[in-house]
Each structure stands twice: as structure tokens, then as C-alpha cells.
Write an enzyme that holds these catalytic residues in place. Structure first.
Site, PDB file in Angstrom:
ATOM      1  N   SER A 277       0.959  90.730  -3.378  1.00  0.00           N
ATOM      2  CA  SER A 277      -0.350  90.254  -3.796  1.00  0.00           C
ATOM      3  C   SER A 277      -0.276  88.740  -4.045  1.00  0.00           C
ATOM      4  O   SER A 277       0.063  87.986  -3.138  1.00  0.00           O
ATOM      5  CB  SER A 277      -0.811  91.029  -5.040  1.00  0.00           C
ATOM      6  OG  SER A 277      -2.158  90.786  -5.329  1.00  0.00           O
TER       7      SER A 277
ATOM      8  N   HIS B  14      -3.946  98.852  -2.504  1.00  0.00           N
ATOM      9  CA  HIS B  14      -3.220  97.778  -3.166  1.00  0.00           C
ATOM     10  C   HIS B  14      -2.333  98.273  -4.301  1.00  0.00           C
ATOM     11  O   HIS B  14      -1.320  97.654  -4.606  1.00  0.00           O
ATOM     12  CB  HIS B  14      -4.229  96.771  -3.715  1.00  0.00           C
ATOM     13  CG  HIS B  14      -3.657  95.423  -3.993  1.00  0.00           C
ATOM     14  ND1 HIS B  14      -3.476  94.484  -3.018  1.00  0.00           N
ATOM     15  CD2 HIS B  14      -3.218  94.841  -5.141  1.00  0.00           C
ATOM     16  CE1 HIS B  14      -2.965  93.384  -3.536  1.00  0.00           C
ATOM     17  NE2 HIS B  14      -2.793  93.581  -4.831  1.00  0.00           N
TER      18      HIS B  14
END
Length: 708
Positions: free
Chosen positions: A555, A674
Site C-alpha cells: 500500500s 486490499h
């Protein structure tokens, strides 16, 4: 020379002109996953990955060992409602944690099991909260990694759904009103009411009454007129009197606060009074119970005038800043991150438990809740991480908290303030063979002279046995700290003969809000300098060598390693880049990017554009450069960071490298996102990552290969 031939990727002569500068974007077509060229490109990348994977000798042994180490299962701190408590627990062999209710007699019942909802394992439990009486429960689930939660309500006694689904509730908090007939929650506007590219935003705080139509009957109480990217938090006190709303622009390190007395105005039209508006700091309120020793007051956690945090007390009916009385002052070397009031009749005086992080290591202290004077230290099991401080809503003398370190799976402890004793409340469901490792906490000097700390996790053998294949991990953003925790990824790598390093870079919260701000916006390069300096320290101190040093980040940490490999390709032998942010000129146009412009800056501003273009990995690839071997891992359900970032940089690096150094590999996982995923899916992706790094850094198969 590399044996890999990369899939063809057309280079467009597309150039944007921004603030007087030409910005080429040859792979913009890769932003569209449905473009036939993108589909063909991804198919070619999958074939290339399969070819590379055949050469990785450690993938299966790593998968076996990761499965063993994850076999501890998981536990979580209890959430009390009267004599009932609600917990999540994952047993060995389960793909997801299960939400249970434990009755007064100790009997347990399953309330929400993600695998029962979806045997494929792609549905996740995103959030939950029981009503104040504990007889009803809101829970939120999403599918395929999208985090696009839908909300349901169930009856705790029967386990039956009584309401839902309510859609558009991604990241929604919930605040029950007494009686369990209504609650506040946050919902996005209907997509027909906003432009297509704004449908992830425009959140509103709504009042919902169970049994009514959420589309027709919910009452909006807050959100109109706020910036479209604002996130809202909402809480209601146990007695139902006070409503607290906090709102912040995206992930900005500041918030506005409003308070309403629901006895003086109705729940559907609360008279919200501003407590803090337009200030550049974070503040949180806790209204003390009417039968508490601090009745009539609020406990205020704030980093206002205290970047490492402090606690103040203020009258609930007059919360102006000039009325704040400091109760727990800022510690100059530790970040105050949690507190809980203990005020049961068993105690001689009310106590305030205070949790801090001192240079990334947790601690817990007790204070007089009226004077703030320190009463005692509460010893933790080791030099690790203390998480959460959980108490009964009605108050009392008991406190629950979590603890973990590099060799201790997450466990729950109970502190009894009446006796001063701490006891183990719940361990993970199973024991596993944890390899003997040692950890060190070292300090190194960054480019500008700043002292930065780093954890080293190594095998427990002799310290002078020479350089080892090493993974350097970092994050450095969004005020997120990296603290010690049980992590099968780390243990499997170290057990196999490697070293794992965790750098506490600027941009995190290990040293408070100023540490965060020293690594955001115009200061973002500090984060990358800290990371480069960490790699230099590892090499200079004989931990590893350049050809045995790999880096990993996800990320914002994916951006970190993307910058690292483009700024200093000579420093790193291999890179794993997980769900990364890499095109910093167009990041605001995709995923949740626009909510992060208070962390990175916006391309709309000429000065901030200059910061972004200076380090944007996609825009700093140079032909003919020998870039390190890189594996991009991305997920098609990722609604935070679009996989387009990895596609574009992978194509750029493959073009720059030609058939030379590398390889540059791209791993797309379907029906994943995610964050939370099934255990087996975690094992698969990490085994590939570690298999790739082991092949590039010269690590032998882990011990599981011998045992099996």
C-alpha cells in the site's frame, strides 16, 4: 541475461502538460482493466509468472510452514454487554475468525461465520457492534475483497437476521440508541445523486429505525455541506444522552468535533454544538457516565499542543478550550495512544489506565482519575505491543488488553485494579512450534542526521555467523506505527536462515504526530531517505550484503519500495511491491486516492505537483537502468489502491530493462482485496513472495521442507 521475454506493451506518445512541465504517460491504456490490450497484457504476465515460479524451490516449503505458524488461531478482547460478552475467534483450520456470543453460564453460540455465509471464503466480516442491552447486533460484510460492506441486524438470542441488507455502508461506524430499536450509522448517497467518479464519497450520518425502509425513512442528521471526502465517526453514550460526531477530511491528521444533548433535542434532529472546528489537530471525546466519579465531565484525548498526546478533563456542558484541565500530560518520549476509566465500587478511588508506545514498544500505567497522579506501572509480558483497553460499559474494576511480540501470538490479558493483579484471560486456541529467534532494537542515522529506530529479527544462533539474506520492511505514512507482533511471515523467513528488519520510518506514529508530519506532504522524501539509510546500516554492519538484500512493502509501503527501487536501484537485489501506489500524478483519480491528498499533496497545486513528480516511481524510470528483480502483487477487488499502478510501473520497468536484468513480474489475484482475506489465500500469496525473494537472495528451503 534474463531468460524472460516480456509481453508486448504499446507505448503511447501521450504527454500531459502540467504547470509548465511535460509529463509523459505511455501506458495510460493500462488504467482500464477491460481494455483488450490490458486483458492480453495480464494474460501474458500470468504466463511469465508461471514460468518464473517453476524456478522457485522454496514456495511449497514456505506454504507448509506458514500454514503451521498460522495454526495458532486467533482471539480478540471481549466486548461486554451486561453478563454477555461478544468475541471473535479463529480456530486452527478455519479460514476466517467467527463472531460468537458467550452467555453468563459460559455457553457459546456462533452469530456470524463468514464461511457459512460464503463457503468460497471470499466474504469477510468487516465490522460489528451489539446494542447497548446486548440483545441485537449490527454486522457488516463484504465480498471478493471490495470492502463494499452491506449492513445486517440480527437477534442475539435466536441468531436470526431481522434486518438488511443495507448497502453503501463501507467503513460505516454504528451507534445504538438505548432500547435497540434505532441506531446512527454512516451511508454514502445513492449513486444516482452524484457524478459517477464521486460515488465512493458523499457520506452522511443517518438515524435508522429498525423495520423501516432505509432508502425512504432514514433521517439525515449530519454530512450535508461537508467536503465530499469526509469520513464521519459517531458515538452515543450508554445512557443515550450524549451524541458525539467526529468528521475529518479523508485521512488528514485533524478533525472537527460536535456534541449534542439528546435530552434537550430529539434524536432525529440533534442540536449539535461544535467543540472543535477548523483546527489542525486530532481530538477525541469520552463523556463520563452519570454515576461516575467524573460525572458531568469529558475525558479529552488530544495532540493539540502535545504531538505525543495528552489527556484533559472538561465540563460536558461547557467544553471550550479554556476550560480544559490537563490530567495526563504529554510524555516527551512516548506516544499516548489509549486510555480507559476504572471506577467500580470495589476501588478506593477511580483510576485511569493509560497506554503508551515508547519508541514502538508498549507500556501501561495507572493514574488517579481525579488528580492524574501516577499510581502504578502495569507490567506487560514482554517488550512488545499492547493493544486496546477494554472495560465494561457500566464501569468496574476490570480491564482487558491484548499483547503480542515477535514470538508471542496475540493473547488477551485481564487486569484487576482491586487486587493489582494481571492474569492471562485467553490464549490462541492452539500451540505451534515457534522457532527460536532473537530481536534487536537498533538506532541508525538518516541522511539529515535524524535518529531512526529499527527492529532486527534474526536466528538465535551465534551473532557473528556472517551476512544473511535479509528482508527490509517499512511503511512510513498515515500515522501508522510498526510495533512488535507475532507474524508467521517473519518467523518462516528467519527460521529458513534469513534476517528480517522493520524500520520505524518518519511518517508513522512511533514518535508522535510530529514524526508523522516530518514524513508527509513536502517532507515525504524524508521517509525514503530513512529507508535508504536503513539499508546502508544493514550492509555496513554486516547483517547482509547488497546482493542479499530484498525489500518489501504494501500500500503506502508499496509506494515506499517503488520509490526505493527507482531512486537507488543499486542498493537492492529484489523487491516485493504489494498493492502499491505508484503513479503519483494521477493517484487522485482512482480508488480512494483523493482522500489521501492531505498526506501526499495534490497535483492541482503547482508546488505540491513538484513534490509528487520528484519521487513518483512511474515517472522516474530510466531506460537502460539495471533495476532489481521485482514482484508486484495486486488484487482485482482492491477498492483502495487500483491495480493500475502496478500495471503501469511493471510495464515501464520491463521496457527499461528489456531482456536484461530482472525479472519484473506481476501477480494478479482474483476475488481478493486490499485487506482481510482467507487464511489459505494469505498463505498462497506470501509463499509466492517469499519463494521469489529466496530465489533472488540465495535462501535455502525453510525447515518445514525437512520435517515434511
Amino acid at each position: 541475461m534474463s531468460p524472460f521475454r516480456y509481453p508486448e506493451a504499446e507505448r503511447l506518445p501521450l504527454v500531459d502538460h502540467l504547470h509548465g512541465r511535460a509529463v509523459p504517460d505511455p501506458y495510460r491504456w493500462l488504467e482500464d482493466p477491460a481494455d483488450p490490450r490490458t486483458v492480453a497484457w495480464e494474460s501474458g504476465q500470468a504466463a511469465l509468472l508461471a514460468q518464473a515460479r517453476r524456478e522457485w524451490k522454496t514456495t511449497e516449503p514456505f506454504a507448509a510452514r506458514l500454514t503451521e505458524l498460522l495454526g495458532t488461531g486467533d482471539v480478540a478482547a471481549p466486548v461486554w454487554r451486561g453478563k454477555r460478552r461478544f468475541v471473535t475467534r479463529r480456530l486452527p483450520g478455519q479460514e476466517h475468525a467467527v463472531l460468537l456470543v458467550v452467555e453468563a453460564d459460559g455457553g457459546e453460540r456462533v452469530l456470524v461465520d463468514p464461511m457459512a455465509l460464503d463457503p468460497s471464503g471470499t466474504t469477510t466480516l468487516d465490522g460489528w457492534l451489539p446494542s447497548k442491552e446486548g440483545d441485537r447486533l449490527v454486522y457488516l460484510v463484504s465480498e471478493a475483497g471490495t470492502e463494499e460492506s452491506v449492513l445486517f441486524v440480527l437477534d442475539v438470542a435466536t441468531g436470526e437476521r431481522i434486518e438488511g441488507p443495507i448497502t453503501r455502508t463501507k467503513y460505516s461506524p454504528v451507534a445504538w440508541l438505548p432500547g435497540g430499536e434505532s441506531y446512527y450509522y454512516v451511508r454514502r448517497l445513492h449513486p444516482d445523486l452524484v457524478p459517477a467518479d464521486e460515488r465512493q464519497y458523499h457520506r452522511r450520518v443517518l438515524l435508522h429505525r429498525i423495520g423501516t425502509d432505509p432508502d425512504a425513512d432514514d433521517v439525515e442528521i449530519f454530512g450535508a455541506g461537508q467536503p465530499m471526502t469526509n469520513y464521519h465517526e459517531v458515538e452515543v453514550t450508554r445512557d443515550g444522552r450524549w451524541l458525539v460526531i467526529s468528521t475529518s477530511s479523508g485521512t488528514a491528521p485533524r478533525n472537527d468535533l460536535y456534541l449534542a444533548d439528546l435530552t434537550a433535542s430529539p434524536a432525529h434532529a440533534p442540536a449539535l454544538v461544535p467543540v472543535q472546528v477548523g483546527l489542525d489537530n486530532l481530538t477525541a471525546l469520552e463523556v463520563c457516565a452519570a454515576d461516575s466519579a467524573l460525572a458531568g465531565s469529558m475525558l479529552v484525548w488530544t495532540d493539540r499542543d502535545a504531538p505525543r498526546g495528552r489527556i484533559c478533563v472538561v465540563p460536558v456542558d461547557d467544553p471550550a478550550y479554556e476550560n480544559w484541565r490537563e490530567l495526563i500530560p504529554e510524555d516527551p518520549e512516548a506516544v499516548l495512544d489509549a486510555h480507559a476509566l476504572l471506577d467500580g465500587p470495589e476501588l478506593d478511588r477511580p483510576l485511569l489506565a493509560v497506554g503508551r508506545i515508547r519508541h514502538a514498544v508498549g507500556e501501561l500505567t495507572l493514574h488517579d482519575a481525579v488528580t492524574g497522579a501516577k499510581v502504578a506501572d502495569v507490567p506487560l509480558p514482554g517488550l512488545g505491543t499492547r493493544t486496546g483497553l477494554s472495560v465494561r460499559p457500566e464501569g468496574g474494576h476490570e480491564l482487558w488488553f491484548g499483547y503480542t511480540d515477535f514470538t508471542t501470538p496475540f493473547e488477551i490479558h485481564r487486569y484487576d485494579a482491586a487486587t493489582g493483579r494481571t492474569s492471562l484471560w485467553e490464549r490462541p486456541p492452539a500451540d505451534v512450534e515457534i522457532p527460536p529467534v532473537r530481536s534487536r532494537h537498533v538506532t541508525y542515522t538518516s541522511k539529515d542526521g535524524t535518529q531512526v529506530r529499527m527492529f532486527l529479527i534474526e536466528g538465535a544462533g551465534p551473532a557473528d555467523d556472517g551476512p544473511k539474506p535479509t528482508i527490509l520492511y517499512g511503511y512510513g505514512g498515515f500515522n501508522i506505527p510498526l510495533t512488535p507482533s507475532y507474524n508467521p511471515r517473519i518467523l518462516a523467513w528467519v527460521e529458513a536462515g534469513g534476517t528480517y528488519a522493520v524500520a520505524n520510518l518518519r511518517g508513522g506514529s512511533e514518535e508522535g504526530e510530529q514524526w508523522h508530519r516530518d514524513g508527509m506532504m513536502e517532507n515525504k522524501q524524508n521517509v525514503y531517505d530513512d529507508f535508504h539509510a536503513a539499508s546502508d546500516w544493514l550492509v555496513d554492519n554486516g547483517v547482509t550484503t547488497r546482493d542479499r538484500l530484498g525489500i518489501y512493502g504494501g500500500s503506502n509501503g508499496g509506494l515506499l519500495v517503488g520509490v526505493a527501487l527507482t531512486q537507488h536501484p543499486e542498493k537492492y537485489a529484489a523487491v516485493v511491491c504489494w498493492a502499491p501506489l505508484l503513479d503519483m500524478i494521477r493517484y487522485e483519480k482512482h480508488g480512494l486516492g483523493v482522500t489521501w491528498n492531505e498526506e501526499y499533496g495534490t497535483v492541482e497545486d503547482p508546488e505540491q505537483f513538484g513534490w509528487l513528480i520528484a519521487y513518483s516511481p512511474y515517472h522516474n524510470v530510466h531506460d537502460g537502468t539495471a533495476y532489481p528483480a521485482t514482484l508486484f502483487t495486486v488484487f482485482d477487488g482492491d477498492s483502495r489502491v487500483d491495480p493500475l499502478h502496478a500495471r503501469k510501473l511493471a510495464a515501464a520497468l520491463q521496457h527499461a530493462a528489456g531482456d536484461g536484468a530482472g525479472p519484473i513480474l506481476y501477480r494478479m489475484e482474483r476475488e481478493a482485496g486490499h485487506a482481510t482475506r482467507a487464511v489459505s489465500r494469505t498463505v498462497e500469496v506470501v509463499a509466492d513472495m517469499w519463494g521469489f525473494l529466496a530465489a533472488r537472495l540465495g535462501l535455502e528451503p525453510p525447515a518445514a521442507a525437512v520435517r515434511s
